[in-house]
Scaffold this active site. Structure first.
Site, PDB file in Angstrom:
ATOM      1  CE  LYS A 267      -3.853   2.210   2.327  1.00 14.41           C
ATOM      2  NZ  LYS A 267      -3.380   3.528   1.905  1.00 14.41           N
ATOM      3  NE  ARG A 287     -10.261   8.082  -1.986  1.00 14.60           N
ATOM      4  CZ  ARG A 287     -11.425   8.531  -1.543  1.00 14.60           C
ATOM      5  NH1 ARG A 287     -11.867   9.711  -1.946  1.00 14.60           N
ATOM      6  NH2 ARG A 287     -12.154   7.818  -0.729  1.00 14.60           N
ATOM      7  CD  GLU A 317      -1.391   5.494  -4.121  1.00 10.43           C
ATOM      8  OE1 GLU A 317      -2.427   5.200  -4.746  1.00 10.43           O
ATOM      9  OE2 GLU A 317      -1.393   6.173  -3.096  1.00 10.43           O
TER      10      GLU A 317
HETATM   11  P1  ATP Z   1     -10.277   5.639   0.892  1.00 13.52           P
HETATM   12  O1  ATP Z   1     -10.214   4.244   1.413  1.00 13.52           O
HETATM   13  O2  ATP Z   1     -11.580   6.269   0.994  1.00 13.52           O
HETATM   14  O3  ATP Z   1      -9.542   5.841  -0.376  1.00 13.52           O
HETATM   15  P2  ATP Z   1      -8.217   6.903   2.131  1.00 13.52           P
HETATM   16  O4  ATP Z   1      -7.697   7.673   0.980  1.00 13.52           O
HETATM   17  O5  ATP Z   1      -8.076   7.445   3.497  1.00 13.52           O
HETATM   18  O6  ATP Z   1      -9.655   6.536   1.953  1.00 13.52           O
HETATM   19  P3  ATP Z   1      -6.358   5.000   2.362  1.00 13.52           P
HETATM   20  O7  ATP Z   1      -6.299   4.501   3.746  1.00 13.52           O
HETATM   21  O8  ATP Z   1      -5.338   5.993   1.955  1.00 13.52           O
HETATM   22  O9  ATP Z   1      -7.712   5.482   2.093  1.00 13.52           O
HETATM   23  O10 ATP Z   1      -6.365   3.726   1.366  1.00 13.52           O
HETATM   24  C1  ATP Z   1      -6.846   3.680   0.062  1.00 13.52           C
HETATM   25  C2  ATP Z   1      -5.880   4.307  -0.910  1.00 13.52           C
HETATM   26  O11 ATP Z   1      -4.641   3.608  -0.905  1.00 13.52           O
HETATM   27  C3  ATP Z   1      -6.295   4.219  -2.345  1.00 13.52           C
HETATM   28  O12 ATP Z   1      -7.240   5.205  -2.663  1.00 13.52           O
HETATM   29  C4  ATP Z   1      -4.981   4.359  -3.102  1.00 13.52           C
HETATM   30  O13 ATP Z   1      -4.696   5.722  -3.317  1.00 13.52           O
HETATM   31  C5  ATP Z   1      -3.940   3.859  -2.123  1.00 13.52           C
HETATM   32  N1  ATP Z   1      -3.241   2.639  -2.537  1.00 13.52           N
HETATM   33  C6  ATP Z   1      -1.923   2.422  -2.339  1.00 13.52           C
HETATM   34  N2  ATP Z   1      -1.553   1.215  -2.765  1.00 13.52           N
HETATM   35  C7  ATP Z   1      -2.663   0.615  -3.268  1.00 13.52           C
HETATM   36  C8  ATP Z   1      -2.910  -0.657  -3.839  1.00 13.52           C
HETATM   37  N3  ATP Z   1      -1.963  -1.567  -3.961  1.00 13.52           N
HETATM   38  N4  ATP Z   1      -4.181  -0.928  -4.233  1.00 13.52           N
HETATM   39  C9  ATP Z   1      -5.167  -0.026  -4.097  1.00 13.52           C
HETATM   40  N5  ATP Z   1      -4.979   1.203  -3.548  1.00 13.52           N
HETATM   41  C10 ATP Z   1      -3.742   1.527  -3.137  1.00 13.52           C
END
Ligand code: ATP
Length: 603
Positions: A267, A287, A317
């Site tokens: 992530k 996003r 990303e």
């Molecule tokens: P949301 O879950 O609403 O997007 P957020 O932005 O707070 O809220 P995060 O906790 O940051 O959510 O986790 C989701 C985000 O993680 C995704 O929107 C993406 O930008 C990022 N991300 C990073 N690596 C990955 C991956 N391997 N697959 C999907 N998303 C990823």
């Protein structure tokens, strides 16, 4: 409406009186009940000819076009006040006084225009089309003379409008129209009005998720019925609403939710980018579906060479890297690219890599229905990796140990944790669910998670912080009321550079009066339009007599507040204010924290 107006109205062909829309807005503003709101919308849609329905759907959401087209109204309060003065003959000072008394500028305009001293005899119809077209022209105006032209357009509308119509024209112009309706309510009403059955919303939802354009969905529904809507296909260069993940706190919880075998991906801590590519044409969406192509000229230039398909939609990303070591850098490094000028310099100073994690469309066909494994395979097949474009690191995990190992690797590589994905799941556009889970490194705070909060107010800094905002007032999002409720003041965690940057971003958002969506008893030196979202951590959530977050939900007369909040350094520029942490989430964290305290006391 005044007698003369009725007498001298010039009739035009197909049109919808704007008064019908204004009446509906008025009724909707006076209720929060979803059923009533839906009913008002159904009645409105039933009266709407198909040529106008998309415009009405956009206006209901306070928009002119779908978000991804970036058509923004952005009229300043001062200009609106001048326009009211020009069309009514009432001095600016008097309008400002009325505005300060209460309500918003739209409401003040109603009061003012009731006292209008200038009478216009020959007036043109105020139709939905006319208001829409004029607002559109205003939104498109740029350059030196644009202020004068905007004034001219606004006062020409106000001249012909009734006080109630004028109030809603102003609310649309200022972006303060709040009807308390989510997209789901609009879709419910469309389904009922055009098919007699609310259940058909699912069909509309699918069309909306692949097109991100509710106006267009409504237009097709009105002209071709549900069969037309079922035919909705992905359109290259129109963004798809992203799939979102639920959060889990531990490897064990992940196994419980996902079963015995699933995918784990790094992530990464960057910006989510949806890439639409055909030949050399590349368009990038964030996003929240904004067109962000201009911030990433390097992606636009380099990505086409890696694609072995006629056209494709990918998700990735974009992450800032240390060019010498290849290490991933934190998200805020990308902030340097959020500028209009000298972007080339930012591109060389703050290099990135593009880390692909999904394919949504390829060679003219949707990939959404394919399962995760097939999509990953396709992505690896049609996109060649190089130094700039990578497939996000992925492995198949079977037990807690596997997850822990990969989690360690990911943290060591500078990522935030893992995304866990069910292998046979399709891509569920526009929905959050347990087919994707996020397992994040615990932040250095006892809450176990950070919060994304909306900046609603600012306090001027002292000492080294003079000339900047030294402390900010922050809010959570209250979904039921569509308001922003104060939760804390934050003054720590800011570097000097952060404060400068925040000042640049926040200053244009200062308002004369507190936006009516802000719910705060605490006063601040200045109020901002609730738009910017920043990330904070805190040591604890406590009951508060002052703050309005989750007021009365835990204890009568008390809200929730953050204790020792600290800015993490992350501005969540990719998030809209409505994407901020909700009161419901804060209540869950509060209850979780109480449970931990209880468990500890038993140990
Ligand atoms: P949301 O879950 O609403 O997007 P957020 O932005 O707070 O809220 P995060 O906790 O940051 O959510 O986790 C989701 C985000 O993680 C995704 O929107 C993406 O930008 C990022 N991300 C990073 N690596 C990955 C991956 N391997 N697959 C999907 N998303 C990823």
């Amino acid at each position: 409406m005044n007698k003369f107006k009725l007498l001298f109205k010039i009739k035009k062909t197909v049109s919808v009186e704007f008064s019908i829309l204004a009446d509906t807005f008025y009724k909707m503003e006076s209720t929060r009940k979803r059923l009533e709101l839906t009913q008002y919308l159904v009645e409105l849609f039933e009266k709407t000819p198909q040529e106008v329905i998309s415009k009405i759907v956009y206006l209901l959401q306070g928009k002119l076009r779908p978000d991804f087209e970036g058509v923004e109204l952005g009229v300043a309060e001062k200009l609106a006040i001048r326009a009211i003065s020009k069309s009514s003959g009432i001095p600016i000072k008097k309008i400002e006084d009325e505005y300060r008394k209460g309500g918003d500028l739209g409401h003040a305009a109603t009061v003012i225009l009731e006292q209008k001293t200038q009478t216009t005899f020959l007036v043109e119809d105020i139709t939905v089309e006319r208001v829409y077209e004029t607002l559109f022209k205003i939104a498109k105006l740029e350059g030196n003379r644009s202020q004068d032209m905007k004034m001219k357009y606004i006062s020409s509308l106000l001249n012909d409008a009734s006080p109630l119509e004028a109030s809603f024209i102003l609310k649309l112009l200022l972006g303060t129209l709040r009807l308390g309706i989510a997209e789901n309510t609009v879709m419910d009403a469309l389904a009922i009005a055009f098919s007699g059955n609310k259940e058909n919303r699912k069909i509309l939802e699918h069309a909306y998720n692949v097109s991100s354009d509710l106006g267009k969905v409504a237009e097709v529904l009105a002209s071709e019925g549900l069969e037309g809507v079922k035919e909705f296909k992905i359109i290259l260069f129109n963004p798809i609403r992203p799939m979102l993940a639920d959060r889990v706190k531990s490897e064990q919880e992940a196994i419980e939710k996902m079963g015995s075998e699933f995918a784990a991906e790094y992530k990464l801590d960057g910006e989510r980018v949806q890439l639409h590519i055909e030949g050399d044409k590349v368009v990038l969406f964030s996003r929240s579906l904004e067109n962000i192509s201009s911030y990433y000229p390097d992606i636009i230039e380099k990505i086409p060479k890696t694609i072995q398909a006629e056209n494709i939609i990918l998700e990735a990303e974009a992450v800032a890297i240390n060019e010498n070591t290849g290490e991933f850098l934190p998200f805020q490094e990308l902030m340097h690219r959020r500028r209009k000028y000298k972007i080339e310099k930012a591109v060389t100073q703050y290099p990135i890599t593009v880390n692909l994690f999904d394919v949504l469309y390829c060679n003219g066909k949707s990939c959404l229905e394919l399962d995760y494994k097939e999509r990953r395979k396709k992505m690896e097949k049609v996109v060649k990796e190089n130094d700039f474009v990578k497939h996000i690191p992925m492995t198949i995990v079977k037990n807690e140990n596997d997850i822990e190992d990969f989690f360690e690797n990911s943290i060591n590589a500078g990522s935030e944790g893992l995304m866990l994905k069910i292998l046979d799941s399709p891509y569920q556009a526009g929905s959050r669910g347990s087919h994707w889970l996020k397992l994040k490194r615990e932040y250095q705070n006892e809450l176990g998670d950070s919060l994304d909060l909306v900046v609603i107010g600012g306090f001027f800094g002292k000492g080294r912080r003079t000339g900047n905002y030294g402390t900010l007032l922050l809010a959570t999002y209250e979904e039921d009321e569509d308001t922003f409720t104060s939760i804390c003041k934050v003054g720590t965690g800011f570097s000097d550079e952060d404060l400068d940057q925040l000042y640049q971003i926040l200053n244009p958002k200062v308002t004369i009066k507190k936006n009516p969506r802000i719910d705060s008893e605490m006063e601040s030196d200045v109020w901002f339009e609730p738009e910017l979202v920043i990330e904070v951590v805190a040591s604890e959530i406590t009951l508060s007599p002052i703050h309005k977050a989750a007021r009365d939900k835990i204890r009568k007369g008390a809200g929730l507040a953050l204790r020792f909040p600290k800015f993490t350094g992350k501005m969540r520029i990719e998030k809209m204010a409505e994407d901020a942490s909700t009161n419901e989430e804060v209540i869950t964290l509060y209850q979780g924290q109480k449970k931990v305290a209880h468990d500890k006391s038993l140990m």
